[in-house]
Write an enzyme that holds these catalytic residues in place. Structure first.
Site, mmCIF file in Angstrom:
data_model
loop_
_atom_site.group_PDB
_atom_site.id
_atom_site.type_symbol
_atom_site.label_atom_id
_atom_site.label_comp_id
_atom_site.label_asym_id
_atom_site.label_seq_id
_atom_site.Cartn_x
_atom_site.Cartn_y
_atom_site.Cartn_z
ATOM 1 N N TYR A 192 -29.200 22.681 6.865
ATOM 2 C CA TYR A 192 -30.380 21.954 6.360
ATOM 3 C C TYR A 192 -30.010 20.508 6.004
ATOM 4 C CZ TYR A 192 -34.500 21.294 3.274
ATOM 5 O OH TYR A 192 -35.658 20.839 2.661
ATOM 6 N N ALA A 193 -28.863 20.320 5.358
ATOM 7 C CA ALA A 193 -28.425 18.968 4.978
ATOM 8 C C ALA A 193 -28.188 18.122 6.227
ATOM 9 C CB ALA A 193 -27.153 19.048 4.136
ATOM 10 N N SER B 149 -35.105 15.219 2.577
ATOM 11 C CA SER B 149 -34.775 15.948 1.336
ATOM 12 C C SER B 149 -33.621 15.233 0.636
ATOM 13 C CB SER B 149 -34.332 17.378 1.671
ATOM 14 O OG SER B 149 -33.757 17.994 0.531
#
Ligand code: NAP
Length: 257
Positions: free
Chosen positions: A165-166, A152
């Site tokens: 998430y990162a 992402s």
């Protein structure tokens, strides 16, 4: 129309029940790939998807395409081995693996529980690692293969409210580059696609104001469609991408320029 009806080998796609994974499966089915799809929903839902994918393959002239479904939660210890066993049982050459399944559990880091952090790491980073580990021996024996990890832009640039998430998506980039070095001598490529903001269930909950602010930052002035990611994945799986490895392809409408 393909007149030879020869398929391009088997691609394993995780999280193909909806969103980007389903778009990847549809696109690959229409371009002559056999598919092994993982899903977690009911047999009936999978049967309907399977019929749709088989029809797409037939319409494109690939009447012999095989669509195989494996019911698997990727957090289960035996998921990788069960998927590898299904690949071996298919007797098909393993063209590629697309690690697409992923989750978010957003919140500001100061209020994020350890469970909330680790759950995202488990699905978005440990899951792809375990599946690479299970399928790479097959690719190494073949002396060919393609792995595409769906990371992402958040893994590159970070995002407030998405520390878990990162971290997972940045970790996936590190995994991609390390594996690329480890298996290049066997003609296996490992790349990542970094989507920007794509219209799926994952972004559907975004408040209208946040959505407008995001679109403002995208040079092409729109959110991406799942098919935008599918096209990039198909390219990285293809013979045309045989000299590309260890790379991160941003598909984000110019979000970062
Ligand atoms: P989505 O619509 O929420 O779909 C997620 C998929 O992952 C579903 O098929 C889901 O299966 C599967 N999945 C989740 N947890 C799983 C588990 N434990 N075991 C097996 N499968 C599991 O998400 P999406 O937007 O299509 O995202 C696909 C990938 O792109 C993810 O890795 C995501 O991080 C990445 N991405 C998305 C965006 C975006 O804007 N949408 C941006 C950048 C990156 P179920 O249907 O069974 O829940």
């Amino acid at each position: 129309m393909n007149t030879e009806n020869r398929t391009r080998g088997l691609v394993v796609v995780t999280g193909a029940s909806r969103g980007i994974g389903l778009a990847i499966a549809r696109d690959l089915a229409a371009h002559g790939y056999d598919l092994l799809l993982t899903h977690r929903d009911a047999a009936q839902a999978q049967a309907e998807r399977q019929a749709d994918l088989e029809a797409r393959a037939r319409e494109a002239g690939f009447a012999d395409s095989k669509i195989i479904a494996v019911h698997a939660d990727l957090t289960a210890d035996d998921a990788g081995e069960r998927i590898a066993a299904a690949v071996r049982a298919s007797g098909l050459p393993l063209t590629g693996l697309v690690n697409n399944a992923g989750i978010t559990r957003d919140g500001l880091a100061v209020r994020m529980s350890r469970e909330q952090f680790e759950e995202v790491l488990t699905v978005d980073l440990t899951g792809p690692f375990l599946l690479c580990r299970a399928l790479l021996p097959i690719m190494m024996r073949q002396r060919r293969g393609r792995i595409v990890n769906i990371s992402s832009v958040v893994g590159i640039y970070g995002n407030a409210g998405q520390a878990n998430y990162a971290a997972a998506k940045a970790g996936l980039i590190g995994l991609t580059r390390s594996l690329a070095r480890e298996v290049a001598s066997r003609s296996i490529t490992v790349n990542a696609v970094a989507p920007g903001f794509i219209e799926t269930d994952m972004t559907a909950a975004m408040p209208e104001k946040a959505r407008a602010a995001v679109i403002d930052r995208i040079a092409l002035g729109r959110l991406g469609q799942p098919e935008d990611i599918a096209h990039a994945v198909r390219f990285l799986l293809s013979d045309d991408a045989s000299y590309i490895t260890g790379q991160v392809l941003e598909v984000a409408g110019g979000l970062s320029i």
